[in-house]
Design a protein around this motif. Structure first.
Motif, PDB file in Angstrom:
ATOM      1  N   ARG A 147       0.801  -1.222   0.000  1.00 20.85           N
ATOM      2  CA  ARG A 147       0.000   0.000   0.000  1.00 20.85           C
ATOM      3  C   ARG A 147       0.837   1.277   0.000  1.00 20.85           C
ATOM      4  O   ARG A 147       0.285   2.361  -0.105  1.00 20.85           O
ATOM      5  CB  ARG A 147      -0.952  -0.023   1.179  1.00 20.85           C
ATOM      6  CG  ARG A 147      -1.751  -1.319   1.213  1.00 20.85           C
ATOM      7  CD  ARG A 147      -2.792  -1.295   2.273  1.00 20.85           C
ATOM      8  NE  ARG A 147      -4.054  -0.808   1.742  1.00 20.85           N
ATOM      9  CZ  ARG A 147      -5.127  -0.613   2.477  1.00 20.85           C
ATOM     10  NH1 ARG A 147      -5.088  -0.811   3.758  1.00 20.85           N
ATOM     11  NH2 ARG A 147      -6.233  -0.195   1.929  1.00 20.85           N
ATOM     12  N   GLU A 154      -6.886   7.007  -0.862  1.00 21.06           N
ATOM     13  CA  GLU A 154      -7.161   5.569  -0.768  1.00 21.06           C
ATOM     14  C   GLU A 154      -6.948   5.034   0.654  1.00 21.06           C
ATOM     15  O   GLU A 154      -7.131   3.858   0.914  1.00 21.06           O
ATOM     16  CB  GLU A 154      -6.269   4.793  -1.750  1.00 21.06           C
ATOM     17  CG  GLU A 154      -6.548   5.170  -3.196  1.00 21.06           C
ATOM     18  CD  GLU A 154      -5.560   4.564  -4.175  1.00 21.06           C
ATOM     19  OE1 GLU A 154      -6.009   4.141  -5.243  1.00 21.06           O
ATOM     20  OE2 GLU A 154      -4.363   4.510  -3.868  1.00 21.06           O
ATOM     21  N   SER A 156      -7.784   5.380   4.880  1.00 22.38           N
ATOM     22  CA  SER A 156      -8.806   5.884   5.797  1.00 22.38           C
ATOM     23  C   SER A 156      -8.226   7.046   6.597  1.00 22.38           C
ATOM     24  O   SER A 156      -7.017   7.274   6.592  1.00 22.38           O
ATOM     25  CB  SER A 156      -9.262   4.778   6.746  1.00 22.38           C
ATOM     26  OG  SER A 156      -8.322   4.602   7.785  1.00 22.38           O
ATOM     27  N   GLY A 158      -7.732   7.483   9.752  1.00 20.09           N
ATOM     28  CA  GLY A 158      -6.738   7.063  10.733  1.00 20.09           C
ATOM     29  C   GLY A 158      -5.443   6.611  10.082  1.00 20.09           C
ATOM     30  O   GLY A 158      -4.351   6.809  10.624  1.00 20.09           O
TER      31      GLY A 158
ATOM     32  N   PHE B  15     -13.464  -1.750  -3.001  1.00 14.78           N
ATOM     33  CA  PHE B  15     -12.622  -0.879  -3.836  1.00 14.78           C
ATOM     34  C   PHE B  15     -11.537  -1.714  -4.502  1.00 14.78           C
ATOM     35  O   PHE B  15     -10.921  -2.551  -3.845  1.00 14.78           O
ATOM     36  CB  PHE B  15     -11.904   0.172  -2.988  1.00 14.78           C
ATOM     37  CG  PHE B  15     -12.808   1.147  -2.307  1.00 14.78           C
ATOM     38  CD1 PHE B  15     -13.453   2.133  -3.032  1.00 14.78           C
ATOM     39  CD2 PHE B  15     -12.993   1.095  -0.931  1.00 14.78           C
ATOM     40  CE1 PHE B  15     -14.277   3.054  -2.395  1.00 14.78           C
ATOM     41  CE2 PHE B  15     -13.813   2.016  -0.289  1.00 14.78           C
ATOM     42  CZ  PHE B  15     -14.457   2.989  -1.021  1.00 14.78           C
ATOM     43  N   ALA B  32     -14.146  -2.847   1.937  1.00 14.18           N
ATOM     44  CA  ALA B  32     -14.241  -1.855   3.010  1.00 14.18           C
ATOM     45  C   ALA B  32     -15.510  -2.039   3.831  1.00 14.18           C
ATOM     46  O   ALA B  32     -15.503  -1.944   5.047  1.00 14.18           O
ATOM     47  CB  ALA B  32     -14.180  -0.452   2.423  1.00 14.18           C
ATOM     48  N   SER B  52      -9.550   1.711  13.255  1.00 13.55           N
ATOM     49  CA  SER B  52      -9.257   2.593  12.145  1.00 13.55           C
ATOM     50  C   SER B  52      -9.133   1.772  10.863  1.00 13.55           C
ATOM     51  O   SER B  52      -8.428   0.768  10.831  1.00 13.55           O
ATOM     52  CB  SER B  52      -7.942   3.315  12.435  1.00 13.55           C
ATOM     53  OG  SER B  52      -7.498   3.944  11.281  1.00 13.55           O
ATOM     54  N   GLY B  53      -9.832   2.190   9.819  1.00 11.81           N
ATOM     55  CA  GLY B  53      -9.762   1.466   8.555  1.00 11.81           C
ATOM     56  C   GLY B  53     -10.751   0.320   8.448  1.00 11.81           C
ATOM     57  O   GLY B  53     -10.731  -0.421   7.470  1.00 11.81           O
ATOM     58  N   CYS B  54     -11.645   0.167   9.427  1.00  7.09           N
ATOM     59  CA  CYS B  54     -12.563  -0.979   9.373  1.00  7.09           C
ATOM     60  C   CYS B  54     -13.755  -0.700   8.469  1.00  7.09           C
ATOM     61  O   CYS B  54     -14.566  -1.581   8.226  1.00  7.09           O
ATOM     62  CB  CYS B  54     -13.034  -1.363  10.768  1.00  7.09           C
ATOM     63  SG  CYS B  54     -14.187  -0.180  11.471  1.00  7.09           S
ATOM     64  N   GLY B  55     -13.910   0.545   7.989  1.00  4.84           N
ATOM     65  CA  GLY B  55     -14.971   0.811   7.018  1.00  4.84           C
ATOM     66  C   GLY B  55     -16.083   1.720   7.504  1.00  4.84           C
ATOM     67  O   GLY B  55     -17.105   1.851   6.830  1.00  4.84           O
ATOM     68  N   LYS B  56     -15.907   2.390   8.604  1.00  2.00           N
ATOM     69  CA  LYS B  56     -16.973   3.240   9.145  1.00  2.00           C
ATOM     70  C   LYS B  56     -17.294   4.400   8.198  1.00  2.00           C
ATOM     71  O   LYS B  56     -18.453   4.625   7.863  1.00  2.00           O
ATOM     72  CB  LYS B  56     -16.572   3.807  10.520  1.00  2.00           C
ATOM     73  CG  LYS B  56     -16.219   2.740  11.533  1.00  2.00           C
ATOM     74  CD  LYS B  56     -15.792   3.342  12.858  1.00  2.00           C
ATOM     75  CE  LYS B  56     -14.504   4.155  12.780  1.00  2.00           C
ATOM     76  NZ  LYS B  56     -13.304   3.391  12.416  1.00  2.00           N
ATOM     77  N   SER B  57     -16.254   5.122   7.768  1.00  2.00           N
ATOM     78  CA  SER B  57     -16.505   6.262   6.881  1.00  2.00           C
ATOM     79  C   SER B  57     -17.039   5.781   5.540  1.00  2.00           C
ATOM     80  O   SER B  57     -17.886   6.432   4.930  1.00  2.00           O
ATOM     81  CB  SER B  57     -15.224   7.065   6.647  1.00  2.00           C
ATOM     82  OG  SER B  57     -14.715   7.545   7.856  1.00  2.00           O
ATOM     83  N   THR B  58     -16.537   4.654   5.086  1.00  2.00           N
ATOM     84  CA  THR B  58     -17.030   4.123   3.813  1.00  2.00           C
ATOM     85  C   THR B  58     -18.504   3.756   3.939  1.00  2.00           C
ATOM     86  O   THR B  58     -19.296   4.018   3.033  1.00  2.00           O
ATOM     87  CB  THR B  58     -16.196   2.905   3.375  1.00  2.00           C
ATOM     88  OG1 THR B  58     -14.831   3.287   3.346  1.00  2.00           O
ATOM     89  CG2 THR B  58     -16.624   2.408   2.015  1.00  2.00           C
ATOM     90  N   GLN B 101     -15.577  13.643   8.457  1.00  4.52           N
ATOM     91  CA  GLN B 101     -14.482  13.456   9.399  1.00  4.52           C
ATOM     92  C   GLN B 101     -13.465  14.595   9.311  1.00  4.52           C
ATOM     93  O   GLN B 101     -12.907  15.005  10.299  1.00  4.52           O
ATOM     94  CB  GLN B 101     -13.808  12.117   9.067  1.00  4.52           C
ATOM     95  CG  GLN B 101     -12.753  11.671  10.043  1.00  4.52           C
ATOM     96  CD  GLN B 101     -12.362  10.215   9.804  1.00  4.52           C
ATOM     97  OE1 GLN B 101     -12.809   9.574   8.858  1.00  4.52           O
ATOM     98  NE2 GLN B 101     -11.536   9.681  10.673  1.00  4.52           N
ATOM     99  N   HIS B 215     -14.385   7.426  17.985  1.00  2.00           N
ATOM    100  CA  HIS B 215     -13.422   6.527  18.608  1.00  2.00           C
ATOM    101  C   HIS B 215     -13.483   6.605  20.118  1.00  2.00           C
ATOM    102  O   HIS B 215     -12.990   5.728  20.805  1.00  2.00           O
ATOM    103  CB  HIS B 215     -12.008   6.885  18.145  1.00  2.00           C
ATOM    104  CG  HIS B 215     -11.744   6.475  16.745  1.00  2.00           C
ATOM    105  ND1 HIS B 215     -11.970   5.195  16.318  1.00  2.00           N
ATOM    106  CD2 HIS B 215     -11.310   7.153  15.675  1.00  2.00           C
ATOM    107  CE1 HIS B 215     -11.673   5.114  15.047  1.00  2.00           C
ATOM    108  NE2 HIS B 215     -11.273   6.302  14.622  1.00  2.00           N
TER     109      HIS B 215
END
Ligand SMILES: Nc1ncnc2c1ncn2[C@@H]1O[C@H](COP(=O)(O)OP(=O)(O)OP(=O)(O)O)[C@@H](O)[C@H]1O
Ligand SMILES: Nc1ncnc2c1ncn2[C@@H]1O[C@H](COP(=O)(O)OP(=O)(O)OP(=O)(O)O)[C@@H](O)[C@H]1O
Ligand SMILES: [Mg+2]
Ligand SMILES: [Mg+2]
Lengths: 324, 330
Positions: A147, A154, A156, A158, B15, B32, B52-58, B101, B215
């Motif tokens: 990545r 691309e 997030s 965080g 994605f 996502a 973080s990165g688990c897909g909440k915003s998506t 965010q 969070h």
């Protein structure tokens, strides 16, 4: 001798609607390896204090009106640009509050991450990439090798924040200025980042200025805390003292507002009123209009930050005269 | 249960990921959001938490149709947004607002605060033109900003002030649903409390439904009626907020709860954390079976076999773990 000594820093913004005294006479020092927490009202000048030290205040409209910031015999506020470039980004690094706006959307993460290394060290691009990759892994980006060449959008929120952290730490700075570096991170990743910062501190003796609203993070990480209100420091003490026996009415009110310490289902306590207009002259204490302890004297006397105990100073005339 | 205002059925957003420095070619897919079923009732606050990165915003962007949905349906008051036309979507937007965010990136740098807040009022003809100014001033006061800021531009504000402008803009159209992505994390605790009070009041008085992504679990517990915990694109635990945060059932929720920092230096330094071993999983190459199994202290062979579904575990509670009964309640 402290690593960094800031004296009477004043930074204002000269705008159409007036002169905003965003930072209005801030003095503090930072020792080697020390972690200093900077907390306080939103808009109280925490970020502008950091920007001033990093030479990042947009001028105009910003202007450093007065002050010195001595680091290793050099005044960061008045040194030659070439000298500043040697220090900033290498010996003093900063993590910004807005990860998306401080990453360039058109450049790959990899290019931005290794840029400080290419500027400050004699290193080949390949070696820089190896170190960049290791740093991305250290901040917990999974599959970093795959990545690293992505674009910021691309990632997030965080993940972008962690890229910023990696960029700041990659040159192993002596001072890290971290402006809300973990607000977009979940608590487990946050704990991991804080551990990483602590580790670098013990390994490199790195000092940290940590700006945050999360008083839980302050409790766990900081040696000392400074509370800001309306461009000034209103209280400073070691972390334990500040949490156990805060003295300034603003600090007390802030502590009372912490959601986790209040019962659910009830309206949360908030400090009544609005912060003052920093473009207008303020007579007396800036917090007085919102302070439940204010008396006439508070509205006329300009409070100074005075030690009430060794290592514990507050800018409240009523605390200083032992009335509250 | 009252009829939900917003209903998600098996929603998926994937994605493509490409790599390579010079020539980019697709090397995988980030799942996502990967099969989320959820509903939110009028007046309800649903907290959404997770790594973080688990897909909440998506997930939030999928609900607003800002990213193409790979599968599933999003239903707002009986209207299927996944198949809505642009015109239908514009109408739906009035009822469905989002606080992003990153407030700086979502505010137009060339528009004053006044213009930013007046625009939706004018576009959707919410009030007659001569009342726009009064309405904008009222909105500013609602979020605790002085009207003297109206002629300023976004870069002239601190992070927390910008966040409140973004909240005011979302409130301008009096929507039925607000999705707020980390709306208070940039604010000091007193303003946080003020915004939380405001949002709770709107939910109560105007029957606003709120999806609150954050969070800070103590904030989530305070404001939410229910909370959904996400891990790698899926919901792994769902239930009443206080129950889930005080008595988490899923091993991931337990780890999350144990990492909450306490605003007390003595407790904070002496605290035992349930430190998760290993790294967060890669969304590119998710582990087989339960996505949490490589880091789970309770893992067994059966966890690696198939993806665990959400199963009921108490009143209004569900969790996705095959060992719930064996590991008991906390
Ligand atoms: N470029 C600018 N032009 C005009 N005013 C500015 C500018 N940048 C900052 N300010 C003002 O300076 C003051 C201090 O801002 P600063 O960003 O330092 O606050 P902060 O303490 O970091 O707040 P937060 O916790 O919300 O990030 C604010 O009132 C802000 O409106
Ligand atoms: N446009 C995109 N292209 C490729 N991958 C993406 C895109 N947007 C998001 N992703 C990936 O999808 C995953 C989920 O991202 P998302 O922003 O939804 O996370 P999040 O739960 O909001 O995290 P955070 O708490 O850090 O904000 C991440 O792995 C991210 O890298
Ligand atoms: Mg700031
Ligand atoms: Mg997000």
């Amino acid at each position: 001798m402290p690593l960094l000594e800031v004296t009477d820093l004043r930074t204002s913004f000269h705008t159409r609607s007036g002169v905003y005294r965003a930072v209005d006479g801030v003095s503090f020092s930072l020792g080697k390896g020390e972690t200093l927490g900077l907390v306080g009202e939103s808009g109280s000048g925490k970020s502008v204090t950091c920007y001033s030290l990093m030479g990042l205040v947009p001028q105009p409209p910003g202007r450093i009106e007065s002050g010195t910031a001595m680091f290793d015999g050099i005044d960061l506020l008045h040194c030659a640009p070439a000298q500043a470039r040697q220090i900033r980004g290498k010996r003093i690094a900063m993590i910004f509050q807005d990860p998306m706006t401080s990453l360039n959307p058109y450049l790959r993460i990899s290019e931005q991450l290794i840029e400080p290394l290419l500027i400050h060290e004699k290193i080949s691009k390949a070696d820089a990439l190896v170190r960049g990759l290791a740093m991305l892994e250290a901040v917990g980006i999974n599959d970093a090798a795959k990545r690293i060449h992505s674009y910021p959008h691309e990632f997030s929120g965080g993940m972008r924040q962690r890229v910023m952290i990696a960029m700041a730490l990659i040159t192993k700075p002596e001072i890290l200025i971290a402006d809300e570096p973990t607000t977009a991170l979940d608590v487990t990743v946050q704990a991991q980042i804080l551990e990483l910062i602590k580790k670098l501190q013990s390994e490199l003796g790195m000092a940290v200025i940590f700006v945050t609203h999360d008083l839980g993070v302050v409790s766990g990480l900081c040696d000392r805390v400074q509370v800001m209100y309306a461009g000034r420091i209103v209280e400073t003490a070691d972390t334990r003292t500040l949490f156990r026996s805060p003295r300034h009415p603003y600090t007390k009110a802030l502590q009372r507002s912490i959601p986790s310490l209040q019962p659910k289902g009830k309206e949360l306590y908030t400090i009544p009123g609005l912060p003052p207009d920093l473009s207008k002259p303020i007579a007396g204490c800036a917090f007085a209009p919102r302070c439940e302890f204010a008396v006439d004297r508070c509205r006329t006397t300009d409070p100074r930050l005075v030690a009430i105990n060794p290592g514990h100073a507050t800018a409240c005339v009523r605390v200083q005269s032992a009335e509250i | 249960m009252p009829a939900p205002i917003l209903q998600l059925n098996d929603v998926k957003t994937h994605f493509p990921v490409s790599s390579g420095f010079f020539v980019r070619h697709q090397t995988g897919t980030v799942k996502a959001v990967d099969g989320v079923t959820l509903s939110v009732a009028r007046g309800e606050v649903l907290g959404l938490v997770g790594e973080s990165g688990c897909g909440k915003s998506t997930l939030a962007r999928t609900i607003l149709q800002l990213v193409p949905t790979t599968g599933g349906t999003v239903i707002l008051e009986g209207r299927n947004l996944t198949s809505a036309s642009a015109a239908e979507m514009l109408l739906a937007r009035r009822d469905l607002q989002m606080v992003f965010q990153d407030p700086f990136a979502s505010l137009n740098p060339r528009m004053t605060v006044y213009a930013t807040l007046a625009e939706p009022l004018l576009v959707h003809k919410v009030v007659p033109p001569d009342q726009v100014r009064a309405r904008v001033t009222a909105l500013m006061e609602k979020v605790g900003l002085s009207p003297r800021f109206l002629e300023k531009y976004p870069h002239e504000f601190s992070g927390g002030q910008r966040q409140r402008i973004a909240i005011a803009r979302a409130l301008a159209l009096e929507p039925k649903v607000i999705i707020a992505d980390e709306p208070v994390s940039a604010l000091d605790v007193s303003i946080q409390a003020q915004i939380l009070n405001l949002l709770s009041k709107l939910c109560r008085e105007m029957n606003l439904a709120l999806i609150f992504i954050a969070h800070d679990l103590s904030v989530v517990k305070h404001i939410s009626d229910r909370v959904a915990v996400m891990y790698l694109g899926k919901i792994v635990e769902l239930g009443p907020a206080v129950e889930v945060i005080e008595h988490p059932r899923h091993p991931y929720t337990r780890a999350l709860v144990s990492a909450i920092p306490t605003p007390d230096p003595d407790i904070e330094r002496g605290k035992k954390r349930l430190v998760l071993p290993g790294d967060p999983p890669s969304p590119l190459n998710p582990p087989a079976g339960c996505a949490f199994h490589p880091r789970c202290p309770y893992v067994q062979e059966k966890c690696k076999v198939s993806v665990p579904p959400l199963i009921p575990c108490g009143p209004n509670r569900e969790a996705a773990c095959v060992r719930l009964d064996e590991i008991g309640a906390q």
